[in-house]
Every structure is written in structure tokens, then in C-alpha cells.
Design a protein around this motif. Sequence first.
Motif, PDB file in Angstrom:
ATOM      1  N   MET A   3      29.195  43.646  28.088  1.00 42.97           N
ATOM      2  CA  MET A   3      29.394  44.136  29.448  1.00 42.97           C
ATOM      3  C   MET A   3      28.143  44.903  29.827  1.00 42.97           C
ATOM      4  SD  MET A   3      32.031  46.973  30.893  1.00 42.97           S
ATOM      5  CE  MET A   3      33.426  45.992  31.345  1.00 42.97           C
ATOM      6  N   ARG A   4      27.419  44.469  30.815  1.00 40.54           N
ATOM      7  CA  ARG A   4      26.178  45.144  31.133  1.00 40.54           C
ATOM      8  C   ARG A   4      26.389  46.124  32.285  1.00 40.54           C
ATOM      9  NH1 ARG A   4      23.186  43.468  35.507  1.00 40.54           N
ATOM     10  NH2 ARG A   4      23.928  41.658  36.655  1.00 40.54           N
ATOM     11  N   SER A   5      25.594  47.171  32.276  1.00 40.22           N
ATOM     12  CA  SER A   5      25.632  48.094  33.396  1.00 40.22           C
ATOM     13  C   SER A   5      24.820  47.507  34.535  1.00 40.22           C
ATOM     14  CB  SER A   5      25.053  49.452  32.999  1.00 40.22           C
ATOM     15  OG  SER A   5      23.694  49.329  32.679  1.00 40.22           O
ATOM     16  N   LEU A   6      25.236  47.773  35.749  1.00 40.43           N
ATOM     17  CA  LEU A   6      24.562  47.242  36.921  1.00 40.43           C
ATOM     18  C   LEU A   6      23.673  48.330  37.490  1.00 40.43           C
ATOM     19  CD1 LEU A   6      27.585  45.345  38.417  1.00 40.43           C
ATOM     20  CD2 LEU A   6      25.761  44.458  37.005  1.00 40.43           C
ATOM     21  N   ILE A   7      22.374  48.215  37.243  1.00 45.25           N
ATOM     22  CA  ILE A   7      21.435  49.265  37.603  1.00 45.25           C
ATOM     23  C   ILE A   7      20.489  48.732  38.663  1.00 45.25           C
ATOM     24  CG2 ILE A   7      19.693  50.854  36.743  1.00 45.25           C
ATOM     25  CD1 ILE A   7      20.944  50.491  33.961  1.00 45.25           C
ATOM     26  N   THR A   8      20.575  49.250  39.861  1.00 46.88           N
ATOM     27  CA  THR A   8      19.678  48.846  40.933  1.00 46.88           C
ATOM     28  C   THR A   8      18.613  49.907  41.089  1.00 46.88           C
ATOM     29  OG1 THR A   8      21.499  47.760  42.062  1.00 46.88           O
ATOM     30  CG2 THR A   8      19.550  48.186  43.358  1.00 46.88           C
ATOM     31  N   ILE A 138      28.472  60.568  27.057  1.00 48.54           N
ATOM     32  CA  ILE A 138      28.996  59.504  26.190  1.00 48.54           C
ATOM     33  C   ILE A 138      28.055  58.302  26.294  1.00 48.54           C
ATOM     34  CG2 ILE A 138      30.933  58.007  25.650  1.00 48.54           C
ATOM     35  CD1 ILE A 138      31.695  60.897  25.382  1.00 48.54           C
ATOM     36  N   LYS A 139      27.390  57.983  25.208  1.00 48.48           N
ATOM     37  CA  LYS A 139      26.499  56.817  25.215  1.00 48.48           C
ATOM     38  C   LYS A 139      27.257  55.603  24.694  1.00 48.48           C
ATOM     39  CE  LYS A 139      21.980  55.095  23.671  1.00 48.48           C
ATOM     40  NZ  LYS A 139      21.539  54.655  25.025  1.00 48.48           N
ATOM     41  N   ALA A 140      27.625  54.714  25.617  1.00 51.50           N
ATOM     42  CA  ALA A 140      28.313  53.475  25.257  1.00 51.50           C
ATOM     43  C   ALA A 140      27.453  52.251  25.541  1.00 51.50           C
ATOM     44  CB  ALA A 140      29.631  53.368  26.020  1.00 51.50           C
ATOM     45  N   LEU A 141      26.273  52.465  26.139  1.00 55.13           N
ATOM     46  CA  LEU A 141      25.355  51.380  26.481  1.00 55.13           C
ATOM     47  C   LEU A 141      24.001  51.642  25.845  1.00 55.13           C
ATOM     48  CD1 LEU A 141      26.030  51.190  30.346  1.00 55.13           C
ATOM     49  CD2 LEU A 141      27.232  49.955  28.538  1.00 55.13           C
ATOM     50  N   GLU A 142      23.382  50.629  25.334  1.00 52.36           N
ATOM     51  CA  GLU A 142      22.030  50.691  24.788  1.00 52.36           C
ATOM     52  C   GLU A 142      21.183  49.651  25.491  1.00 52.36           C
ATOM     53  OE1 GLU A 142      18.716  51.707  22.385  1.00 52.36           O
ATOM     54  OE2 GLU A 142      20.602  52.771  22.717  1.00 52.36           O
ATOM     55  N   THR A 147      29.419  46.596  24.915  1.00 52.48           N
ATOM     56  CA  THR A 147      30.613  45.744  24.847  1.00 52.48           C
ATOM     57  C   THR A 147      31.809  46.452  25.466  1.00 52.48           C
ATOM     58  OG1 THR A 147      31.331  46.613  22.706  1.00 52.48           O
ATOM     59  CG2 THR A 147      29.765  44.770  22.676  1.00 52.48           C
ATOM     60  N   PHE A 148      32.829  45.662  25.786  1.00 45.38           N
ATOM     61  CA  PHE A 148      34.077  46.243  26.254  1.00 45.38           C
ATOM     62  C   PHE A 148      34.612  47.249  25.232  1.00 45.38           C
ATOM     63  CE2 PHE A 148      35.287  44.076  30.097  1.00 45.38           C
ATOM     64  CZ  PHE A 148      34.640  42.847  30.066  1.00 45.38           C
ATOM     65  N   GLU A 149      34.485  46.912  23.963  1.00 41.71           N
ATOM     66  CA  GLU A 149      35.008  47.777  22.908  1.00 41.71           C
ATOM     67  C   GLU A 149      34.258  49.111  22.846  1.00 41.71           C
ATOM     68  OE1 GLU A 149      36.430  43.822  22.437  1.00 41.71           O
ATOM     69  OE2 GLU A 149      34.351  44.525  22.577  1.00 41.71           O
ATOM     70  N   GLU A 150      32.942  49.070  22.976  1.00 42.20           N
ATOM     71  CA  GLU A 150      32.154  50.306  22.947  1.00 42.20           C
ATOM     72  C   GLU A 150      32.483  51.197  24.135  1.00 42.20           C
ATOM     73  OE1 GLU A 150      28.310  48.314  20.629  1.00 42.20           O
ATOM     74  OE2 GLU A 150      28.403  48.348  22.830  1.00 42.20           O
ATOM     75  N   ILE A 151      32.596  50.581  25.298  1.00 41.97           N
ATOM     76  CA  ILE A 151      32.913  51.341  26.504  1.00 41.97           C
ATOM     77  C   ILE A 151      34.335  51.899  26.412  1.00 41.97           C
ATOM     78  CG2 ILE A 151      33.252  51.159  29.005  1.00 41.97           C
ATOM     79  CD1 ILE A 151      30.978  48.920  28.794  1.00 41.97           C
ATOM     80  N   GLY A 152      35.255  51.074  25.944  1.00 38.56           N
ATOM     81  CA  GLY A 152      36.625  51.544  25.773  1.00 38.56           C
ATOM     82  C   GLY A 152      36.713  52.704  24.805  1.00 38.56           C
ATOM     83  N   ALA A 153      35.955  52.643  23.714  1.00 39.72           N
ATOM     84  CA  ALA A 153      35.947  53.738  22.741  1.00 39.72           C
ATOM     85  C   ALA A 153      35.416  55.016  23.380  1.00 39.72           C
ATOM     86  CB  ALA A 153      35.106  53.359  21.523  1.00 39.72           C
ATOM     87  N   GLY A 154      34.405  54.879  24.222  1.00 37.03           N
ATOM     88  CA  GLY A 154      33.865  56.042  24.921  1.00 37.03           C
ATOM     89  C   GLY A 154      34.865  56.660  25.869  1.00 37.03           C
ATOM     90  N   VAL A 155      35.600  55.826  26.572  1.00 37.69           N
ATOM     91  CA  VAL A 155      36.634  56.321  27.488  1.00 37.69           C
ATOM     92  C   VAL A 155      37.717  57.062  26.720  1.00 37.69           C
ATOM     93  CG1 VAL A 155      38.477  55.585  29.065  1.00 37.69           C
ATOM     94  CG2 VAL A 155      36.186  54.578  29.248  1.00 37.69           C
TER      95      VAL A 155
END
Length: 351
Positions: A3-8, A138-142, A147-155
Amino acid sequence: MRMRSLITTSLVGLSLVVTQASAGAAAGDPLIDKQWGLQQLHAPEAWASSTGAGQTIAVVDTGVDLGHPEFAGKLVPGATFACGGAPAPCGNGDWTGADGVGQEADVHGTHVAGIAAAAAGNGVGGAGVAPDAKIMPIKALENGSGTFEEIGAGVRYAADHGANVINLSLGAQPGIQVLTLLGIQAATKDAIAYARDKGVVVVASAGNETAPLCDTPSWEQGALCVAATDANEMHAIYSNLGVKLNLRAVSAPGGSSLGDCDGDVWSSVPRGMGKPECGQADYDALAGTSMAAPQVAGVAALLGAQGRDAAGIEDALIHTAQTPIAGLRGVYNPVYGYGVVDAAAAVGYQG
């Protein structure tokens, strides 16, 4: 699945003059006159009633520069879940991650955190929407993805460690909503439901594909979807619409992404990572629904500091949001959702 972050990060121009209200509330912040988003939200008027004291906003993102002066004395312990396959958590939420090397895309989380709750009146940068709220990094993105799992764990970590508001300035590509609807991918969806059941407000960006639907995770039932507006209070050209099944969507300042720096959203970035064209080493101007979501997270913290529960916070945000031009409050339409969030009206809302 990633799952990627959308960075404009493209820039746009239109500088606005700060009002007397914000100049007084955040005296000493040199970038305050560039923060047109605070005016659009009517945040300075809200600060007389609440500045977010006692609230914690978890920024589940690319991590935060923990040494940035905007966050001095404002951080609570965080965690890193972007661990490259190693056991998690593997760090404290710093933007440089487990390997200690900061990626250019990972300036994003520091920018988001500053929009929500940068310190006011400290003589550097600008002011956050909730300047007295705490930040949980919370760093869930590198390198801008996770992933959905990394983001979910952060939440889940944020919900279990005292966060009052969780900000998710990230999203999957359009169409991925089908996977969560069918239960094929449920890690982040279930984590949002878990946080919401614990009384945490979850705010998420709509997405930047000019698509009709809120991306997941803002698509999920427990999240408030946030579309973006420009400095003229018009729906930003890149922003997805505020359409989701339960219609829980609003709009907030996200920038135009069309030209020079002052038409986008100014905020903190990791020290030394500001783009030369905007002329600041530790601050930068970015655009996207990623910038709109933390504006709403900040207002949620203002409301939480008044003693409102999660349902009361969402009701105040939705019922006082205003549709540009039409001037209607709390009336849903697919472009703006229930309208542009109005912090001053929200803190005065009695339900």
C-alpha cells in the motif's frame, strides 16, 4: 500487497495575507502568513476555545524527525513497523527508519505532523492546527510505501498506547476497495475498526487520483475521508471526491499543486530536507489530500480537548462543515463531502 502513500509534491502559487487573529495567536512564527489553510479552517478563531491540550495525534506515516524544533516537548513514544521483514516494532518512529537512512519520500510524515500540531509562537516555522496537542510518531511506511499489515499494526499500536486521533495520510490505488469489501484484505480495515471501538477518531486522506471514490483506508467505515481544497476554497484538481458508502467525508486545505510554493501547504520537513526552490531548509510546501487530512485531525484534537467523545467529534466536524459558494452547513454533496471543515464553528457546536 504493498500500500503506497500518495504524496503530491508539485508546487502552486497564491499567497494570502494572514489575518490579525492568527498573527496574535501564533506571534513569532515566521511562516504564519503563508499558512492560508489556517484561515480557511478558521483555526485561529477556534484557539480561544481550544488549542488541543491533553490530546495525542498519532501520525501513522513515514515517521517523524524527532529532533525537529517544531516538536520539542510535544512527542510521546512512538514505534516503527516498516521493518523490512524483521520483528516489529523495530524503532521509535523516527523518519530515518531501522537502517538510519532517511529517504526523500519519507519527509512526508514530518510534514503531516507539523500540519496537525506544530508548536505555535516558538519563533520558528509555522503553527499546527492543534498547537498544544502531542504527536505520536508511527513509522509504517519506508520510502513512501508499506503493507496493509504494517499500517494496520501501526494503527493498533496507536489505539493501544493512548492516541485520541489517528491520521492516515496514505492510500491504495483506486479499485482496491473491492478487496476490503470482499474481505480479501482486512488488516488495515480491521485495525481501523479496532481503533474506533476504543474511542479513537480515525482521519484519512481521500487520495490524489481525481477518482470518484475515497481510496482505502479512507473508504473504510470507521475512517473519516478528507478531500482537498485549494487556497480559493475550490476542490483541488487532483483530489478524489468525498464518496464512500456511509458518506462520512469532509474537505480541508490541501493545496493546488499547480505552481509556486505559497499556494501549497507549508509545514515542517526533516531538518535540511526543504527544497531549494521554496527557500527553507527545515520547512517545505507540499500539496495533496495527505496535507488535507491532518488539518482535520488537528480540528478533531481541538474538539477532543473539550471533552467530546469520538462520535461527538465527528458529528461536530460534519454538522458545521460548510460547502463553498452555496454556504450550506452539514449538507452532503459528492465533491466536498459535508463541506470544508470549520474549526471555529465546530468548537462552538452544541449538537
